[in-house]
Scaffold this motif. Structure first.
Motif, PDB file in Angstrom:
ATOM      1  N   GLN A 279       0.800  -1.227   0.000  1.00  0.00           N
ATOM      2  CA  GLN A 279       0.000   0.000   0.000  1.00  0.00           C
ATOM      3  C   GLN A 279       0.837   1.284   0.000  1.00  0.00           C
ATOM      4  OE1 GLN A 279      -3.246   0.579  -0.420  1.00  0.00           O
ATOM      5  NE2 GLN A 279      -3.594  -1.623  -0.735  1.00  0.00           N
ATOM      6  N   PRO A 280       1.925   1.361   0.748  1.00  0.00           N
ATOM      7  CA  PRO A 280       2.700   2.614   0.705  1.00  0.00           C
ATOM      8  C   PRO A 280       3.282   2.933  -0.663  1.00  0.00           C
ATOM      9  CG  PRO A 280       3.255   1.334   2.656  1.00  0.00           C
ATOM     10  CD  PRO A 280       2.434   0.438   1.772  1.00  0.00           C
ATOM     11  N   ASP A 286      -1.753  10.269   2.302  1.00  0.00           N
ATOM     12  CA  ASP A 286      -1.151  10.582   3.593  1.00  0.00           C
ATOM     13  C   ASP A 286      -0.973   9.295   4.394  1.00  0.00           C
ATOM     14  OD1 ASP A 286      -3.463  10.356   5.779  1.00  0.00           O
ATOM     15  OD2 ASP A 286      -4.333  11.189   3.939  1.00  0.00           O
ATOM     16  N   PRO A 287       0.024   9.257   5.256  1.00  0.00           N
ATOM     17  CA  PRO A 287       0.315   8.030   6.018  1.00  0.00           C
ATOM     18  C   PRO A 287      -0.885   7.494   6.791  1.00  0.00           C
ATOM     19  CG  PRO A 287       2.099   9.605   6.255  1.00  0.00           C
ATOM     20  CD  PRO A 287       0.999  10.326   5.532  1.00  0.00           C
ATOM     21  N   ALA A 288      -1.726   8.365   7.279  1.00  0.00           N
ATOM     22  CA  ALA A 288      -2.898   7.912   8.036  1.00  0.00           C
ATOM     23  C   ALA A 288      -3.840   7.120   7.147  1.00  0.00           C
ATOM     24  CB  ALA A 288      -3.632   9.101   8.651  1.00  0.00           C
ATOM     25  N   CYS A 289      -3.982   7.540   5.882  1.00  0.00           N
ATOM     26  CA  CYS A 289      -4.832   6.820   4.931  1.00  0.00           C
ATOM     27  C   CYS A 289      -4.255   5.436   4.664  1.00  0.00           C
ATOM     28  CB  CYS A 289      -4.960   7.619   3.641  1.00  0.00           C
ATOM     29  SG  CYS A 289      -5.950   6.810   2.359  1.00  0.00           S
ATOM     30  N   VAL A 290      -2.939   5.354   4.488  1.00  0.00           N
ATOM     31  CA  VAL A 290      -2.291   4.068   4.260  1.00  0.00           C
ATOM     32  C   VAL A 290      -2.506   3.148   5.454  1.00  0.00           C
ATOM     33  CG1 VAL A 290      -0.056   2.924   3.971  1.00  0.00           C
ATOM     34  CG2 VAL A 290      -0.571   4.995   2.673  1.00  0.00           C
ATOM     35  N   THR A 291      -2.338   3.669   6.648  1.00  0.00           N
ATOM     36  CA  THR A 291      -2.520   2.857   7.852  1.00  0.00           C
ATOM     37  C   THR A 291      -3.946   2.340   7.958  1.00  0.00           C
ATOM     38  OG1 THR A 291      -0.789   4.072   9.019  1.00  0.00           O
ATOM     39  CG2 THR A 291      -2.385   2.865  10.365  1.00  0.00           C
ATOM     40  N   GLN A 294      -4.434  -0.510   5.484  1.00  0.00           N
ATOM     41  CA  GLN A 294      -3.694  -1.689   5.934  1.00  0.00           C
ATOM     42  C   GLN A 294      -4.401  -2.375   7.099  1.00  0.00           C
ATOM     43  OE1 GLN A 294       0.172   0.238   6.516  1.00  0.00           O
ATOM     44  NE2 GLN A 294       1.007  -1.066   4.889  1.00  0.00           N
TER      45      GLN A 294
END
Length: 347
Positions: A279-280, A286-291, A294
């Motif tokens: 996903q990254p 933004d990192p929050a969306c990726v987290t 996941q």
């Protein structure tokens, strides 16, 4: 498996003529064949796929090619379409609308005509776009449970199981692809392996040097070839599932074989893990969306297993009260065997 001398690779006009020559299929499209829209949508490595649209509806036409679609030097037998049709016919009575309906199979052209799925999207593309599908994991777990239980010796007499072992044992070319590309090549130097060099050179070498990992892969290979428990899809991953928010459909069963029930589940869960960790690397977010995506994918892995186990146990319990022709020859699970079966029933 095929008629003599009629095979030719279909193009758009060939598909139009093929469908027009079959009244039942032509009626599904409606109108005059000259007004149908036929377009190629081939996306995978092995086959040609066309979509035909008419005033009354649509159809999907899939044809085996005598070579890998993206590499004409890699020759393949045409009979994978035969095995896909055989898989669909065997499994369809047990999974309902979880697969597209098979409407026609031409053994001379090695060509299947199926229900056109719309507005479904290939799951892989949806996951890359970080779309969440609330039914997907449960639908896949239920599909595997129903397809595998119904084609196992828990639900059928052993003669029927052995007939399928004999039939699908002839699907050797695609089984060889699985043995090589899934169970062997990733753990050794092979021209088929690809990684980002030099950044991942050390990681690739570590896999090749990991004796415990290679031993585990060898054990899985032995189980794959030596435990014909049920009829498997054989290639169940995010590219073999089409989804909407409300519906999940499994496609592309040409890798079908009799094998260990856990294989289809393992392939799909492994593919979800690949999606999770990749996903990254997809479109900027933004990192929050990726987290968040996941975390959602991780939850789907648990759901796939939980729904599979629940549905498989339900079917096994229901089979315990069946009698007469068609009942499995394996002893029913029953209340006394629950704990033991839980450890080995899906193995």
């Amino acid at each position: 498996m095929a008629g003599a001398g009629r095979y030719l690779e279909l193009d758009q006009e060939g598909v139009r003529r093929h469908l027009a020559d079959r009244p039942a299929l032509a009626a599904r499209l409606g109108g005059d064949p000259g007004g149908w829209t036929v377009r190629e949508v081939s996306d995978g490595n092995l086959n040609s796929v066309f979509l035909a649209e008419g005033p009354s509806g649509g159809l999907c036409v899939k044809q085996s090619l005598p070579h890998v679609r993206v590499d004409t030097n890699w020759k393949l037998p045409l009979d994978r379409a035969f095995f896909e049709a055989a898989y669909m016919r065997a499994v369809a009575p047990h999974v309902g609308a979880a697969m597209p309906a098979l409407l026609d199979y031409d053994p001379a052209l090695f060509c299947l005509t199926m229900e056109r799925l719309s507005p479904h999207l290939i799951l892989r593309r949806g996951l890359i776009a970080r779309i969440r599908y609330p039914r997907m994991a449960a639908d896949v777990g239920r599909f595997v449970a129903r397809a595998c239980f119904a084609t196992s010796a828990l639900a059928r007499r052993f003669e029927a199981v052995m007939d399928d072992i004999a039939l699908f044992a002839r699907n050797q070319t695609l089984t060889r692809i699985t043995v090589d590309l899934v169970l062997t090549d990733p753990y050794r130097l092979s021209p088929r392996n690809r990684w980002t060099a030099p950044g991942l050179d050390a990681a690739a070498a570590a896999i090749r040097d990991d004796a415990a990992l290679k031993h585990a892969a060898a054990r899985m290979g032995e189980r794959f070839l030596g435990r014909p428990q049920a009829l498997l899809h054989g290639d169940l991953h995010a590219g073999s599932v089409m989804v909407t928010a409300d519906e999940t459909r499994v496609i592309d069963g040409e890798f079908a074989l009799m094998g260990p029930i856990g294989f289809d589940l393992g392939l799909f869960v492994g593919n979800l893990l690949l999606s999770l960790f990749s996903q990254p690397g997809h479109a900027a977010a933004d990192p929050a969306c990726v987290t968040r995506i996941q975390n959602w994918i991780a939850l789907q892995i648990g759901t796939v297993w939980q729904v599979f186990e629940t549905e498989f146990r339900r079917l096994w319990d229901a089979n315990a009260v069946r009698a007469g022709p068609g009942a499995g020859d394996v002893l029913p699970r029953g209340a006394a065997g629950r704990s033991r079966a839980a450890g080995g029933g899906a193995g």
